[in-house]
Structure formats: structure tokens, C-alpha cells
Design a protein around this motif. Structure first.
Motif, PDB file in Angstrom:
ATOM      1  N   TYR A   1     -11.230   6.152  -4.326  1.00 44.78           N
ATOM      2  CA  TYR A   1     -10.781   4.675  -4.384  1.00 44.78           C
ATOM      3  C   TYR A   1      -9.502   4.079  -3.515  1.00 44.78           C
ATOM      4  N   TYR A   2      -8.982   5.189  -2.849  1.00 44.43           N
ATOM      5  CA  TYR A   2      -7.731   4.992  -2.171  1.00 44.43           C
ATOM      6  C   TYR A   2      -8.276   4.550  -0.807  1.00 44.43           C
ATOM      7  N   GLN A   3      -9.699   5.020  -0.384  1.00 37.46           N
ATOM      8  CA  GLN A   3     -10.063   4.575   0.430  1.00 37.46           C
ATOM      9  C   GLN A   3     -11.168   3.073   0.422  1.00 37.46           C
ATOM     10  N   ARG A   4     -11.045   2.891  -0.417  1.00 38.82           N
ATOM     11  CA  ARG A   4     -12.066   2.030  -0.875  1.00 38.82           C
ATOM     12  C   ARG A   4     -10.907   0.678  -0.328  1.00 38.82           C
ATOM     13  N   LYS A   5     -10.071   0.926  -1.178  1.00 41.81           N
ATOM     14  CA  LYS A   5      -8.820  -0.012  -1.358  1.00 41.81           C
ATOM     15  C   LYS A   5      -7.808  -0.099  -0.400  1.00 41.81           C
ATOM     16  N   VAL A   6      -7.963   0.829   1.087  1.00 41.23           N
ATOM     17  CA  VAL A   6      -7.591   0.743   1.627  1.00 41.23           C
ATOM     18  C   VAL A   6      -8.687  -0.379   2.654  1.00 41.23           C
ATOM     19  N   SER A   7     -10.060   0.319   2.455  1.00 41.56           N
ATOM     20  CA  SER A   7     -10.357  -0.891   3.594  1.00 41.56           C
ATOM     21  C   SER A   7     -10.792  -1.634   3.542  1.00 41.56           C
ATOM     22  N   GLU A   8     -10.567  -2.639   2.001  1.00 40.04           N
ATOM     23  CA  GLU A   8      -9.929  -3.726   1.900  1.00 40.04           C
ATOM     24  C   GLU A   8      -8.817  -4.980   2.215  1.00 40.04           C
TER      25      GLU A   8
ATOM     26  N   LYS B   1      -5.822  -3.732   1.466  1.00 38.59           N
ATOM     27  CA  LYS B   1      -4.166  -3.498   0.775  1.00 38.59           C
ATOM     28  C   LYS B   1      -3.576  -2.673   1.435  1.00 38.59           C
TER      29      LYS B   1
ATOM     30  N   LYS C   1      -1.061   0.783   2.008  1.00 40.17           N
ATOM     31  CA  LYS C   1      -1.360   2.253   1.712  1.00 40.17           C
ATOM     32  C   LYS C   1      -0.355   2.544   0.530  1.00 40.17           C
TER      33      LYS C   1
ATOM     34  N   VAL D   1      -1.468   1.444  -2.264  1.00 42.39           N
ATOM     35  CA  VAL D   1      -2.724   1.780  -3.678  1.00 42.39           C
ATOM     36  C   VAL D   1      -1.819   3.281  -4.093  1.00 42.39           C
TER      37      VAL D   1
ATOM     38  N   ALA E   1      -1.041   3.342  -7.432  1.00 37.55           N
ATOM     39  CA  ALA E   1      -1.695   3.051  -7.846  1.00 37.55           C
ATOM     40  C   ALA E   1      -2.605   4.297  -8.659  1.00 37.55           C
TER      41      ALA E   1
END
Length: 107
Positions: A62-69, A71, A73, A76, A79
Motif C-alpha cells: 500500500y505504501y509503495q503504491r501510494k508513493v509511486s502515485e 502522494k 510520504k 501515506v 494513513a
């Protein structure tokens, strides 16, 4: 104590609930977390979230996906702290051990 929490866990006490800067109809700046949180509780959830993103699992994904989008850090990470609080609250409320494979009967 859980009976007092009608709308879920007290995220504000742990410093993860976002607040807007409002004045009348205008909203200024980004949302920020409460600075009146219990500092020890906030630091424990922060350390738990940092551990969760270092270990392989759904929270790291989840963390890696959101940062790559794109967002922020810290946004995230906040969250993830919120997700940890909700999971702990659910386990305590149900009185059962944590089950990674748990599916809600409503799903």
C-alpha cells in the motif's frame, strides 16, 4: 471503554485525524494532524507504521503504491497509522486474535 467510542476508535488522541484550517467559508492550506495528541501514543503508532512499511505485506505494498502515485510520504504513513488503529480497535472489540485472512461477513 469501547462503549464510549460510538463512531470507531479515537484517532484524534493518537494524532492521525486530519484537520483543515477554516475561517468562515475559506479553507486555507493543507490539512494537518492534531498537535494536542498523546505524544507517547502517537510515537508508538508511528514506530508501528515504520515497521509495517519495512516488512513484506499488504501495508508495504500500500505504501509503495501510494508513493509511486505521487502522494506525500508522511501522508501515506499517517494513513497506515490510521489503518493500524482501526485493526487494533476491531480486534479488541471482537475479542479475537488478529487474522490476516479475515473477510468481513458484509463483503
Amino acid at each position: 471503554m469501547l462503549k464510549k467510542w460510538r463512531h470507531g476508535p479515537p484517532r484524534c488522541h493518537a494524532g492521525v485525524a486530519p484537520f483543515e484550517h477554516r475561517s468562515g467559508t475559506s479553507v486555507r492550506g493543507k490539512t494537518q494532524v492534531s498537535h494536542q495528541a498523546r505524544k507517547r501514543l502517537k510515537s508508538l503508532f508511528h514506530l508501528g507504521a515504520m515497521s509495517a512499511i519495512r516488512m513484506k505485506g499488504e501495508l508495504q505494498d500500500y505504501y509503495q503504491r501510494k508513493v509511486s502515485e505521487g502522494k506525500n510520504k508522511m501522508l501515506v504513513l499517517n494513513a497506515i497509522r490510521n489503518k493500524l488503529i482501526h485493526r487494533i480497535y476491531a480486534v479488541v472489540k471482537r475479542g479475537e486474535k488478529y487474522d490476516e485472512k479475515y473477510l468481513s461477513p458484509l463483503a
